[in-house]
Design a protein around this motif. Structure first.
Motif, PDB file in Angstrom:
ATOM      1  N   MET A 170      16.491 -34.081  -2.730  1.00 61.25           N
ATOM      2  CA  MET A 170      16.428 -32.638  -2.568  1.00 61.25           C
ATOM      3  C   MET A 170      17.559 -31.995  -3.365  1.00 61.25           C
ATOM      4  N   VAL A 171      17.284 -30.797  -3.887  1.00 60.08           N
ATOM      5  CA  VAL A 171      18.285 -29.955  -4.548  1.00 60.08           C
ATOM      6  C   VAL A 171      18.040 -28.526  -4.103  1.00 60.08           C
ATOM      7  N   GLY A 172      19.102 -27.739  -4.073  1.00 61.88           N
ATOM      8  CA  GLY A 172      18.946 -26.353  -3.625  1.00 61.88           C
ATOM      9  C   GLY A 172      20.052 -25.454  -4.140  1.00 61.88           C
ATOM     10  N   LEU A 173      19.787 -24.166  -4.097  1.00 61.67           N
ATOM     11  CA  LEU A 173      20.764 -23.164  -4.496  1.00 61.67           C
ATOM     12  C   LEU A 173      20.658 -21.979  -3.549  1.00 61.67           C
ATOM     13  N   SER A 174      21.799 -21.552  -3.012  1.00 58.28           N
ATOM     14  CA  SER A 174      21.853 -20.374  -2.137  1.00 58.28           C
ATOM     15  C   SER A 174      22.802 -19.350  -2.735  1.00 58.28           C
ATOM     16  N   ILE A 175      22.439 -18.079  -2.596  1.00 54.93           N
ATOM     17  CA  ILE A 175      23.269 -16.961  -3.044  1.00 54.93           C
ATOM     18  C   ILE A 175      23.443 -16.024  -1.860  1.00 54.93           C
ATOM     19  N   GLY A 176      24.693 -15.670  -1.563  1.00 50.21           N
ATOM     20  CA  GLY A 176      24.915 -14.829  -0.393  1.00 50.21           C
ATOM     21  C   GLY A 176      26.193 -14.023  -0.488  1.00 50.21           C
ATOM     22  N   ALA A 177      26.567 -13.456   0.657  1.00 49.05           N
ATOM     23  CA  ALA A 177      27.793 -12.667   0.766  1.00 49.05           C
ATOM     24  C   ALA A 177      28.514 -13.066   2.042  1.00 49.05           C
ATOM     25  N   ARG A 178      29.846 -13.047   1.977  1.00 46.04           N
ATOM     26  CA  ARG A 178      30.677 -13.401   3.121  1.00 46.04           C
ATOM     27  C   ARG A 178      31.573 -12.224   3.484  1.00 46.04           C
ATOM     28  N   GLY A 192      17.851 -18.281  -0.721  1.00 43.43           N
ATOM     29  CA  GLY A 192      17.946 -19.376  -1.666  1.00 43.43           C
ATOM     30  C   GLY A 192      16.628 -20.084  -1.895  1.00 43.43           C
ATOM     31  N   TYR A 193      16.730 -21.134  -2.682  1.00 41.84           N
ATOM     32  CA  TYR A 193      15.569 -21.962  -3.045  1.00 41.84           C
ATOM     33  C   TYR A 193      15.949 -23.430  -2.856  1.00 41.84           C
ATOM     34  N   GLN A 194      14.977 -24.223  -2.372  1.00 41.57           N
ATOM     35  CA  GLN A 194      15.216 -25.654  -2.187  1.00 41.57           C
ATOM     36  C   GLN A 194      13.975 -26.424  -2.584  1.00 41.57           C
ATOM     37  N   LEU A 195      14.192 -27.489  -3.337  1.00 41.92           N
ATOM     38  CA  LEU A 195      13.104 -28.360  -3.794  1.00 41.92           C
ATOM     39  C   LEU A 195      13.377 -29.766  -3.278  1.00 41.92           C
ATOM     40  N   GLN A 196      12.309 -30.437  -2.784  1.00 43.13           N
ATOM     41  CA  GLN A 196      12.477 -31.807  -2.315  1.00 43.13           C
ATOM     42  C   GLN A 196      11.149 -32.554  -2.403  1.00 43.13           C
ATOM     43  N   SER A 197      11.260 -33.853  -2.523  1.00 46.17           N
ATOM     44  CA  SER A 197      10.066 -34.692  -2.640  1.00 46.17           C
ATOM     45  C   SER A 197       9.849 -35.470  -1.343  1.00 46.17           C
ATOM     46  N   LEU A 198       8.580 -35.623  -0.962  1.00 46.91           N
ATOM     47  CA  LEU A 198       8.195 -36.375   0.226  1.00 46.91           C
ATOM     48  C   LEU A 198       6.950 -37.199  -0.074  1.00 46.91           C
ATOM     49  N   PHE A 226      10.784 -24.650  -1.093  1.00 46.47           N
ATOM     50  CA  PHE A 226      11.212 -23.808   0.013  1.00 46.47           C
ATOM     51  C   PHE A 226      11.823 -22.506  -0.509  1.00 46.47           C
ATOM     52  N   ILE A 227      11.418 -21.418   0.076  1.00 50.91           N
ATOM     53  CA  ILE A 227      12.153 -20.161  -0.017  1.00 50.91           C
ATOM     54  C   ILE A 227      12.886 -20.009   1.309  1.00 50.91           C
ATOM     55  N   LYS A 228      14.213 -19.999   1.264  1.00 49.79           N
ATOM     56  CA  LYS A 228      14.977 -20.040   2.511  1.00 49.79           C
ATOM     57  C   LYS A 228      15.909 -18.838   2.616  1.00 49.79           C
ATOM     58  N   PHE A 229      16.279 -18.542   3.852  1.00 50.44           N
ATOM     59  CA  PHE A 229      17.244 -17.470   4.126  1.00 50.44           C
ATOM     60  C   PHE A 229      17.892 -17.748   5.481  1.00 50.44           C
ATOM     61  N   GLY A 230      19.023 -17.104   5.728  1.00 50.42           N
ATOM     62  CA  GLY A 230      19.719 -17.325   6.996  1.00 50.42           C
ATOM     63  C   GLY A 230      21.042 -16.611   7.067  1.00 50.42           C
ATOM     64  N   PHE A 231      21.767 -16.881   8.132  1.00 51.08           N
ATOM     65  CA  PHE A 231      23.076 -16.293   8.353  1.00 51.08           C
ATOM     66  C   PHE A 231      23.917 -17.283   9.161  1.00 51.08           C
TER      67      PHE A 231
END
Length: 235
Positions: A170-178, A192-198, A226-231
């Protein structure tokens, strides 16, 4: 005798002229001093009025989160897999060492689950986390790479069952603010975005016996997007 009287009259006239000129000069100096004093008083009053009319503004407090040493981040994360049309949610924890403001290196683990439990998984990864400002609010990025362990089970309807039988990279990249409350506590939000193989096994017509020609068992490798988001919380 007439010459003497004329001389006395001339001296008297000259003396009166000098006195008059001196009085006029003194009068002019007094007038000038009076205007100068009035101007000084007016300037002083103006300065006093301005000093009292200007509002007092306190210096803005500079809040900066720590940028050297051990760091830890706990996130609540949601993700949508556009490949299998599955929505997952879970928890993400990462921590490591930040050797400067721009860069910190650590390891992390996530747990994500879907409603049916088929694609529940545990990604384990290394991350490079970077913050770009020393302000109270700063943008940041998180670059991750690792391996995903399948944690799901076989599930589905009678016509089709799915099961993840093997994990993958898996590889991923997140962009956010703190946003920092102080040097030790902050909150963050990201997308962010995440790619993984299964490796997935699919059973078609699984309610039929294996000898039936309509029964089929397929194993295939898939790439989840994956299109991901969170806090979360930084400390």
């Amino acid at each position: 005798m007439k010459r003497i009287l004329s001389l006395v009259a001339g001296i008297a006239l000259y003396a009166s002229t000098v006195v008059a000129q001196g009085s006029l000069l003194q009068f002019n100096e007094n007038i000038t001093d009076m205007f100068s004093d009035n101007e000084s008083i007016m300037c002083l009053q103006s300065n006093e009025s301005m000093s009292f009319s200007l509002p007092y503004t306190a210096a803005a407090k500079h809040v900066e989160f720590k940028y050297h040493g051990i760091y830890c981040v706990t996130d609540v994360m949601m993700a949508y897999d556009v490949t299998e049309k599955v929505f997952l949610k879970g928890l993400n924890i990462s921590g490591g060492w930040q050797w400067r403001r721009q860069s910190g290196f650590g390891i992390g683990v996530s747990y994500l689950s879907d409603a049916e439990g088929v694609f529940s998984q545990m990604p384990i990864y290394a991350e490079l986390r970077s913050h770009y400002l020393r302000n109270q609010v700063t943008p940041y990025t998180s670059l991750t790479a690792g391996y995903t362990l399948p944690m799901g089970r076989q599930n589905g309807n009678k016509e089709m069952k799915r099961e993840v039988i093997k994990g993958g990279v898996m590889v991923g990249l997140s962009i956010g603010a703190r946003y920092a409350f102080n040097r030790n506590i902050a909150i963050n939000a990201f997308v962010g975005y995440q790619l993984q193989s299964l490796r997935v096994q699919r059973l078609a017509n699984s309610n039929l016996i294996n000898t039936d020609p309509n029964y089929s068992k397929i194993e295939e490798s898939i790439i989840q997007n994956f299109i991901k988001f969170g806090f979360g919380v930084n400390f």
